[in-house]
Scaffold this motif. Structure first.
Motif, short mmCIF file in Angstrom:
data_model
loop_
_atom_site.label_atom_id
_atom_site.label_comp_id
_atom_site.label_asym_id
_atom_site.label_seq_id
_atom_site.Cartn_x
_atom_site.Cartn_y
_atom_site.Cartn_z
N LEU A 170 12.08 -11.29 4.35
CA LEU A 170 13.20 -9.72 4.33
C LEU A 170 12.64 -7.98 4.21
N ARG A 171 11.79 -8.52 3.24
CA ARG A 171 11.65 -7.19 2.15
C ARG A 171 9.85 -6.38 1.88
N THR A 172 9.34 -7.87 2.20
CA THR A 172 7.74 -7.00 1.84
C THR A 172 7.68 -6.42 3.03
N THR A 173 6.72 -5.61 2.54
CA THR A 173 6.14 -4.25 3.92
C THR A 173 4.40 -4.14 3.50
N GLY A 174 4.41 -3.67 4.75
CA GLY A 174 2.86 -2.52 4.56
C GLY A 174 2.53 -2.14 6.06
N ALA A 175 0.84 -2.21 5.89
CA ALA A 175 0.30 -1.70 7.56
C ALA A 175 0.96 -2.23 8.52
N TRP A 176 0.62 -1.99 9.56
CA TRP A 176 1.21 -2.29 11.25
C TRP A 176 0.66 -3.69 11.03
N ALA A 177 -0.63 -3.67 10.55
CA ALA A 177 -1.71 -5.10 11.10
C ALA A 177 -1.10 -6.06 10.35
N GLY A 178 -0.18 -6.04 9.18
CA GLY A 178 0.74 -7.48 8.62
C GLY A 178 -0.35 -7.08 7.14
N GLU A 179 -1.33 -6.29 6.39
CA GLU A 179 -1.51 -6.14 5.26
C GLU A 179 -0.70 -5.67 4.17
N ILE A 180 -0.95 -6.05 2.98
CA ILE A 180 -0.54 -6.04 1.85
C ILE A 180 -0.85 -5.54 0.59
N GLY A 181 -0.01 -4.21 0.26
CA GLY A 181 -0.91 -4.26 -1.43
C GLY A 181 -1.95 -2.62 -1.26
N MET A 182 -2.15 -2.34 -2.12
CA MET A 182 -2.46 -1.00 -2.31
C MET A 182 -4.61 -1.17 -1.96
N VAL A 183 -4.66 -2.98 -1.72
CA VAL A 183 -5.99 -2.77 -1.31
C VAL A 183 -6.26 -3.04 0.06
N GLN A 184 -4.48 -3.34 0.29
CA GLN A 184 -4.61 -4.32 2.29
C GLN A 184 -4.67 -4.98 2.41
N MET A 185 -4.84 -6.06 2.17
CA MET A 185 -4.88 -7.75 2.00
C MET A 185 -4.10 -8.79 2.56
N LEU A 186 -5.06 -9.08 3.80
CA LEU A 186 -4.43 -9.68 4.74
C LEU A 186 -3.60 -11.41 3.73
N PRO A 187 -2.49 -12.00 4.62
CA PRO A 187 -2.48 -13.33 4.33
C PRO A 187 -3.18 -13.99 3.10
N LYS A 188 -4.26 -14.88 4.65
CA LYS A 188 -5.14 -15.29 4.01
C LYS A 188 -5.86 -15.35 2.62
N ASP A 189 -6.21 -14.07 2.79
CA ASP A 189 -7.18 -13.05 2.04
C ASP A 189 -6.27 -13.52 0.89
N ILE A 190 -5.32 -12.83 0.75
CA ILE A 190 -5.11 -12.87 -0.80
C ILE A 190 -4.14 -14.49 -1.74
N ILE A 191 -4.57 -15.11 -0.90
CA ILE A 191 -5.12 -16.76 -1.02
C ILE A 191 -6.54 -17.09 -1.35
N GLU A 192 -7.23 -16.56 -0.40
CA GLU A 192 -8.27 -17.31 -1.29
C GLU A 192 -8.83 -16.60 -2.08
N ASN A 193 -8.27 -14.82 -2.57
CA ASN A 193 -9.06 -14.25 -2.81
C ASN A 193 -8.38 -13.60 -4.48
N GLY A 194 -6.49 -13.26 -4.17
CA GLY A 194 -6.06 -13.38 -4.83
C GLY A 194 -5.88 -13.11 -6.52
N VAL A 195 -6.65 -12.42 -7.73
CA VAL A 195 -6.42 -12.33 -8.85
C VAL A 195 -5.01 -12.03 -9.62
N ASP A 196 -5.16 -12.35 -10.22
CA ASP A 196 -3.94 -12.52 -11.38
C ASP A 196 -4.75 -11.02 -12.47
N GLY A 197 -4.86 -9.92 -12.69
CA GLY A 197 -6.08 -9.39 -13.32
C GLY A 197 -5.09 -8.58 -14.61
#
Length: 391
Positions: A170-197
């Motif tokens: 309901l609340r997660t928003t981002g770009a029109w093509a589904g990218e999320i966050g400051m550098v706009q990553m797609l969900p599968k990219d987040i799963i594969e490359n997400g880092v707790d920096g």
């Protein structure tokens, strides 16, 4: 990846039968997605909650079909994206997050200028991340039959993020093509490359610059980034140079081999004389010229647009202390309608131009260069009215 014709980093291949599962009744399509999710191991309760409020978003489809900025020539495009304010903010953020960039350099070997350029272009350093509902956007694009093979897997990746507690339908928003966050990553990219920096136990790309930058760096590293190597350098091309030798598909084994035919760096010396390299002329032989090293190709894994990639790569050099480019005096190009006419003429001659879209992509550039050579025109892959008239 904003909004750049969509990112290759998420272009996952699916079986032919799955790739055709698109269109029809939207609610029926959602029912099919739910059934597939359950077959893949998701619980019915989680699946029902994830899809409970999903809606088709026609604004997403309008955005997908109106990416006119990519029809602009390089000098125009780059001047719009590289403002003085953006340049100064990039320098300030480089200093502010110096410790993060130093860790990125140690762990992934990605230069800070590259990440700062993407951070700037994607979201203005986090200020403009998009207000499209992410789940609605992904399901809408998966239902649309233009690129279901790209977006259908992203729906299930978003479901996995929901199961982890890292996405709210309901609340997660981002770009029109589904990218999320400051550098706009797609969900599968987040799963594969997400880092707790930042070490808080979560990967929070919308609010944590450390998480976003380190995740982006890990993704670039996984896409083939070569640590410690350059990506782009401005050069000067001699008048008698064989322009048909330009283009990313015409690399020499060593950059110094280009010097032997008269190409020299505009300032200083070659960054990497022993690396493979190509010569690119984004706006023809009268405009800027660059030597592109292997890391330049990795930019295309982030975004498919030639004009976007070249602009991001150039901006990265500026953020690393490089000089402003020499704009030259390029010949006028074609507007979008004229470019479509040119693409139609090229297609009629048997060339694969990648679609009649008015965008000067790699296929159109190759076809333009081949026809310029055939007609005895400067074969610099820059389409002009003279070429259109000749065809």
């Amino acid at each position: 990846m904003k909004h750049f014709l969509f990112a290759l980093s998420a272009a996952f291949i699916m079986p032919a039968t799955a790739a055709m599962a698109c269109g029809g009744s939207f609610q029926g399509f959602v029912s099919d997605l739910k059934a597939e999710a359950i077959r893949n191991g998701a619980s019915r309760a989680v699946t029902d909650r994830f899809f409970a409020n999903v809606q088709k978003d026609d604004a997403v489809l309008r955005a997908d079909r109106s990416q006119g900025i990519f029809t602009r020539p390089f000098l125009d495009f780059s001047s719009r994206l590289i403002s003085q304010n953006r340049f100064q903010n990039g320098q300030q953020n480089g200093r502010k997050w110096d410790a993060v960039f130093n860790k990125i350099d140690r762990d992934y070997g990605v230069s800070r200028g590259v990440l700062l350029a993407f951070w700037a272009f994607e979201t203005d350093f986090g200020a403009v991340q998009g207000d499209f509902n992410t789940v609605n956007a992904l399901v809408t694009l998966a239902h649309d039959c233009r690129r279901p093979e790209l977006f259908r897997p992203q729906v299930f990746a978003a479901l996995e993020l929901f199961e982890r507690g890292d996405l709210d339908p309901l609340r997660t928003t981002g770009a029109w093509a589904g990218e999320i966050g400051m550098v706009q990553m797609l969900p599968k990219d987040i799963i594969e490359n997400g880092v707790d920096g930042d070490g808080d136990g979560h990967v929070t790309l919308k609010t944590s610059p450390a998480d976003a930058l380190m995740s982006g760096a890990k993704m670039l590293n996984s896409l083939g980034w070569r640590p410690g190597e350059p990506w782009l350098q401005e050069v000067t091309v001699p008048r008698n140079f064989d322009l048909s030798q330009t283009g990313l598909d015409k690399k020499k084994d060593r950059a110094r081999d280009w010097v032997q035919v008269g190409i020299v760096p505009r300032t200083g010396t070659l960054f990497a004389p022993n690396l493979p390299a190509a010569i690119i002329l984004p706006q023809g032989h009268r405009g800027p010229a660059f030597i592109a090293y292997p890391n330049f190709d990795v930019f295309f894994e982030w975004n498919q647009s030639f004009v976007y990639v070249t602009t991001a790569a150039y901006f990265a050099t500026r953020l690393e202390g490089g000089p402003p480019l020499n704009p030259g005096d390029p010949e006028p190009g074609l507007d979008r309608d004229a470019m479509k006419v040119l693409q139609q003429k090229l297609q009629a001659r048997g060339y694969d131009v990648g679609g009649i879209d008015g965008i000067l992509g790699a296929n159109t550039r190759a076809a333009v260069q081949a026809e310029q050579k055939r007609l005895g025109q400067p074969a610099d892959a820059w389409p002009t009215q003279a070429l259109l008239n000749a065809l």
